[in-house]
Design a protein around this motif. Structure first.
Motif, PDB file in Angstrom:
ATOM      1  N   MET A   1       0.854  -1.194   0.000  1.00  0.00           N
ATOM      2  CA  MET A   1       0.000   0.000   0.000  1.00  0.00           C
ATOM      3  C   MET A   1       0.889   1.243   0.000  1.00  0.00           C
ATOM      4  O   MET A   1       1.783   1.367   0.818  1.00  0.00           O
ATOM      5  N   SER A   2       0.639   2.146  -0.943  1.00  0.00           N
ATOM      6  CA  SER A   2       1.513   3.314  -1.012  1.00  0.00           C
ATOM      7  C   SER A   2       1.074   4.406  -0.051  1.00  0.00           C
ATOM      8  O   SER A   2       1.890   5.143   0.469  1.00  0.00           O
ATOM      9  N   GLU A   3      -0.228   4.490   0.191  1.00  0.00           N
ATOM     10  CA  GLU A   3      -0.691   5.596   1.032  1.00  0.00           C
ATOM     11  C   GLU A   3      -0.786   5.168   2.500  1.00  0.00           C
ATOM     12  O   GLU A   3      -1.510   4.246   2.839  1.00  0.00           O
ATOM     13  N   VAL A   4      -0.031   5.848   3.349  1.00  0.00           N
ATOM     14  CA  VAL A   4      -0.086   5.556   4.778  1.00  0.00           C
ATOM     15  C   VAL A   4      -1.129   6.442   5.451  1.00  0.00           C
ATOM     16  O   VAL A   4      -1.928   5.985   6.268  1.00  0.00           O
ATOM     17  N   LEU A   5      -1.109   7.713   5.072  1.00  0.00           N
ATOM     18  CA  LEU A   5      -2.013   8.682   5.707  1.00  0.00           C
ATOM     19  C   LEU A   5      -2.674   9.519   4.624  1.00  0.00           C
ATOM     20  O   LEU A   5      -1.994   9.975   3.701  1.00  0.00           O
ATOM     21  N   GLY A   6      -3.980   9.697   4.728  1.00  0.00           N
ATOM     22  CA  GLY A   6      -4.685  10.517   3.738  1.00  0.00           C
ATOM     23  C   GLY A   6      -5.665  11.459   4.403  1.00  0.00           C
ATOM     24  O   GLY A   6      -6.358  11.090   5.355  1.00  0.00           O
ATOM     25  N   GLY A   7      -5.714  12.679   3.899  1.00  0.00           N
ATOM     26  CA  GLY A   7      -6.748  13.631   4.307  1.00  0.00           C
ATOM     27  C   GLY A   7      -7.608  13.912   3.090  1.00  0.00           C
ATOM     28  O   GLY A   7      -7.078  14.162   2.005  1.00  0.00           O
ATOM     29  N   TYR A   8      -8.916  13.814   3.264  1.00  0.00           N
ATOM     30  CA  TYR A   8      -9.820  13.968   2.125  1.00  0.00           C
ATOM     31  C   TYR A   8     -10.786  15.118   2.372  1.00  0.00           C
ATOM     32  O   TYR A   8     -11.571  15.065   3.318  1.00  0.00           O
ATOM     33  N   THR A   9     -10.694  16.126   1.524  1.00  0.00           N
ATOM     34  CA  THR A   9     -11.596  17.287   1.551  1.00  0.00           C
ATOM     35  C   THR A   9     -11.759  17.832   2.973  1.00  0.00           C
ATOM     36  O   THR A   9     -12.877  18.034   3.451  1.00  0.00           O
ATOM     37  N   LEU A  10     -10.664  18.086   3.614  1.00  0.00           N
ATOM     38  CA  LEU A  10     -10.710  18.552   5.004  1.00  0.00           C
ATOM     39  C   LEU A  10     -11.090  20.027   5.075  1.00  0.00           C
ATOM     40  O   LEU A  10     -10.500  20.859   4.378  1.00  0.00           O
ATOM     41  N   THR A  11     -12.062  20.318   5.919  1.00  0.00           N
ATOM     42  CA  THR A  11     -12.379  21.726   6.192  1.00  0.00           C
ATOM     43  C   THR A  11     -12.327  21.944   7.702  1.00  0.00           C
ATOM     44  O   THR A  11     -12.583  21.034   8.495  1.00  0.00           O
ATOM     45  N   LYS A  12     -11.953  23.176   8.060  1.00  0.00           N
ATOM     46  CA  LYS A  12     -11.953  23.559   9.471  1.00  0.00           C
ATOM     47  C   LYS A  12     -12.161  25.068   9.573  1.00  0.00           C
ATOM     48  O   LYS A  12     -11.502  25.841   8.874  1.00  0.00           O
ATOM     49  N   HIS A  13     -13.091  25.457  10.403  1.00  0.00           N
ATOM     50  CA  HIS A  13     -13.393  26.877  10.610  1.00  0.00           C
ATOM     51  C   HIS A  13     -13.206  27.216  12.076  1.00  0.00           C
ATOM     52  O   HIS A  13     -13.503  26.406  12.950  1.00  0.00           O
ATOM     53  N   PHE A  14     -12.718  28.424  12.326  1.00  0.00           N
ATOM     54  CA  PHE A  14     -12.703  28.967  13.686  1.00  0.00           C
ATOM     55  C   PHE A  14     -13.559  30.225  13.638  1.00  0.00           C
ATOM     56  O   PHE A  14     -13.102  31.253  13.127  1.00  0.00           O
ATOM     57  N   GLY A  15     -14.778  30.142  14.091  1.00  0.00           N
ATOM     58  CA  GLY A  15     -15.679  31.293  13.953  1.00  0.00           C
ATOM     59  C   GLY A  15     -15.783  31.671  12.481  1.00  0.00           C
ATOM     60  O   GLY A  15     -16.001  30.807  11.634  1.00  0.00           O
ATOM     61  N   PRO A  16     -15.524  32.930  12.176  1.00  0.00           N
ATOM     62  CA  PRO A  16     -15.627  33.371  10.778  1.00  0.00           C
ATOM     63  C   PRO A  16     -14.397  32.996   9.933  1.00  0.00           C
ATOM     64  O   PRO A  16     -14.413  33.166   8.716  1.00  0.00           O
ATOM     65  N   THR A  17     -13.347  32.503  10.589  1.00  0.00           N
ATOM     66  CA  THR A  17     -12.101  32.214   9.862  1.00  0.00           C
ATOM     67  C   THR A  17     -12.137  30.815   9.268  1.00  0.00           C
ATOM     68  O   THR A  17     -12.415  29.838   9.965  1.00  0.00           O
ATOM     69  N   THR A  18     -11.839  30.728   7.970  1.00  0.00           N
ATOM     70  CA  THR A  18     -11.697  29.417   7.334  1.00  0.00           C
ATOM     71  C   THR A  18     -10.229  29.032   7.374  1.00  0.00           C
ATOM     72  O   THR A  18      -9.408  29.632   6.672  1.00  0.00           O
ATOM     73  N   ALA A  19      -9.897  28.062   8.215  1.00  0.00           N
ATOM     74  CA  ALA A  19      -8.492  27.639   8.316  1.00  0.00           C
ATOM     75  C   ALA A  19      -8.167  26.600   7.244  1.00  0.00           C
ATOM     76  O   ALA A  19      -7.077  26.602   6.664  1.00  0.00           O
ATOM     77  N   LEU A  20      -9.107  25.687   6.966  1.00  0.00           N
ATOM     78  CA  LEU A  20      -8.934  24.711   5.882  1.00  0.00           C
ATOM     79  C   LEU A  20     -10.188  24.751   5.014  1.00  0.00           C
ATOM     80  O   LEU A  20     -11.308  24.652   5.517  1.00  0.00           O
ATOM     81  N   ALA A  21      -9.968  24.878   3.702  1.00  0.00           N
ATOM     82  CA  ALA A  21     -11.105  25.104   2.805  1.00  0.00           C
ATOM     83  C   ALA A  21     -11.353  23.917   1.871  1.00  0.00           C
ATOM     84  O   ALA A  21     -11.855  24.091   0.766  1.00  0.00           O
ATOM     85  N   GLY A  22     -10.959  22.712   2.324  1.00  0.00           N
ATOM     86  CA  GLY A  22     -11.159  21.532   1.468  1.00  0.00           C
ATOM     87  C   GLY A  22      -9.819  21.028   0.965  1.00  0.00           C
ATOM     88  O   GLY A  22      -9.489  21.194  -0.207  1.00  0.00           O
ATOM     89  N   VAL A  23      -9.059  20.424   1.859  1.00  0.00           N
ATOM     90  CA  VAL A  23      -7.695  19.982   1.525  1.00  0.00           C
ATOM     91  C   VAL A  23      -7.661  18.474   1.310  1.00  0.00           C
ATOM     92  O   VAL A  23      -8.185  17.711   2.120  1.00  0.00           O
ATOM     93  N   ASP A  24      -7.052  18.068   0.202  1.00  0.00           N
ATOM     94  CA  ASP A  24      -6.784  16.650  -0.065  1.00  0.00           C
ATOM     95  C   ASP A  24      -5.281  16.438  -0.039  1.00  0.00           C
ATOM     96  O   ASP A  24      -4.536  17.168  -0.688  1.00  0.00           O
ATOM     97  N   ILE A  25      -4.857  15.441   0.718  1.00  0.00           N
ATOM     98  CA  ILE A  25      -3.414  15.165   0.789  1.00  0.00           C
ATOM     99  C   ILE A  25      -3.202  13.688   1.097  1.00  0.00           C
ATOM    100  O   ILE A  25      -3.964  13.096   1.861  1.00  0.00           O
ATOM    101  N   ALA A  26      -2.207  13.090   0.464  1.00  0.00           N
ATOM    102  CA  ALA A  26      -1.859  11.691   0.751  1.00  0.00           C
ATOM    103  C   ALA A  26      -0.375  11.608   1.044  1.00  0.00           C
ATOM    104  O   ALA A  26       0.440  12.228   0.347  1.00  0.00           O
ATOM    105  N   ILE A  27      -0.034  10.874   2.070  1.00  0.00           N
ATOM    106  CA  ILE A  27       1.368  10.700   2.464  1.00  0.00           C
ATOM    107  C   ILE A  27       1.737   9.238   2.226  1.00  0.00           C
ATOM    108  O   ILE A  27       1.040   8.334   2.693  1.00  0.00           O
TER     109      ILE A  27
END
Ligand code: ADP
Length: 237
Positions: A1-27
């Motif tokens: 298996m090549s992918e050990v860790l994957g983030g799929y369409t990650l979003t994170k908001h702090f109040g009005p602040t968008t810290a993550l707006a839909g991040v895809d990443i594979a390690i």
């Protein structure tokens, strides 16, 4: 298996602040990835979501094919202790404990006896150039030595992934260079993947791949390089 860790369409908001707006990443397996970007762009938030320190608002995190972002706090805490290692900017060693007990701590938290944990911890001092430092307290170590103790502590449980947040940020350039080389080499030698948040292109230069975060979005290759995955034994690109 090549992918050990994957983030799929990650979003994170702090109040009005968008810290993550839909991040895809594979390690990939034993891959070292640098996360770069301006201050406030979302790098630490991404690292915290991938490492199970923080829950994303939406999206998923998978470790070796298993979804982990939806686990309860207790299981995510166990995951962080057993499958992940952490190196922070200022080491965050416990000042009252000798170096060998700082390294042994994650094992003891996992139920290994103190004698056994310290014995295992001592094995890391030679390979990391820390012979003779076992009994020193963090205040008796140089910045570079303290970071090497932190690297040993991150690797002692044989984690799948090591997360490092500005690991050389408090070191001078030459010490930072040596520390980064050791971090990448020791992590790869143990078959672990490495995710490094940094401002420093020299630090990123030690990694296999760099991704850029801007305004909570990723630019750069979100998946392991073809050339890289082809180099890994038993992994299909
Ligand atoms: P970086 O690591 O790239 O400097 P962060 O991930 O720390 O960026 O932050 C991304 C954005 O989210 C910034 O605007 C920051 O102010 C905001 N942020 C991060 N953590 C919090 C928090 N706990 N509360 C409120 N805002 C936060």
């Amino acid at each position: 298996m090549s992918e050990v860790l994957g983030g799929y369409t990650l979003t994170k908001h702090f109040g009005p602040t968008t810290a993550l707006a839909g991040v895809d990443i594979a390690i990939g397996e034993a891959e070292a990835v640098a996360i770069m970007g301006p201050s406030g762009s979302g790098k630490s938030t991404l690292l915290h979501c991938l490492a199970g320190i923080m829950k994303p608002d939406s999206g998923e995190v998978h470790l070796m094919g298993q979804r982990v972002d939806n686990l309860g706090e207790r299981r995510r805490s166990a995951l962080r202790r057993t499958r992940f290692g952490f190196v922070f900017q200022f080491g965050q060693l416990l000042p009252e404990l000798p170096a060998e007990e700082n390294v042994a701590l994650p094992l003891m938290l996992g139920g290994v006896s103190r004698t056994q944990a310290v014995r295992q911890a001592r094995d890391w001092f030679g390979p990391l150039g820390l012979q003779g430092m076992e009994g020193r307290r963090p205040g008796e170590l140089s910045g570079g030595q303290a970071q090497r103790v932190a690297i040993a502590r991150a690797l002692v449980t044989k984690p799948a992934v090591v997360f490092a947040d500005e690991p050389t940020g408090a070191l001078d350039q030459s010490t930072g260079h040596d520390t980064m080389r050791l971090l990448v080499e020791a992590t790869k030698h143990n078959g672990a993947s490495l995710v490094v948040v940094t401002h420093d292109p020299n630090v990123a230069g030690w990694c296999d791949r760099t991704v850029e975060v801007r305004d909570g979005r990723l630019s750069g290759s979100a998946v392991p390089d073809q050339t890289f995955t082809q180099l890994l034994p038993g992994v299909q690109a």
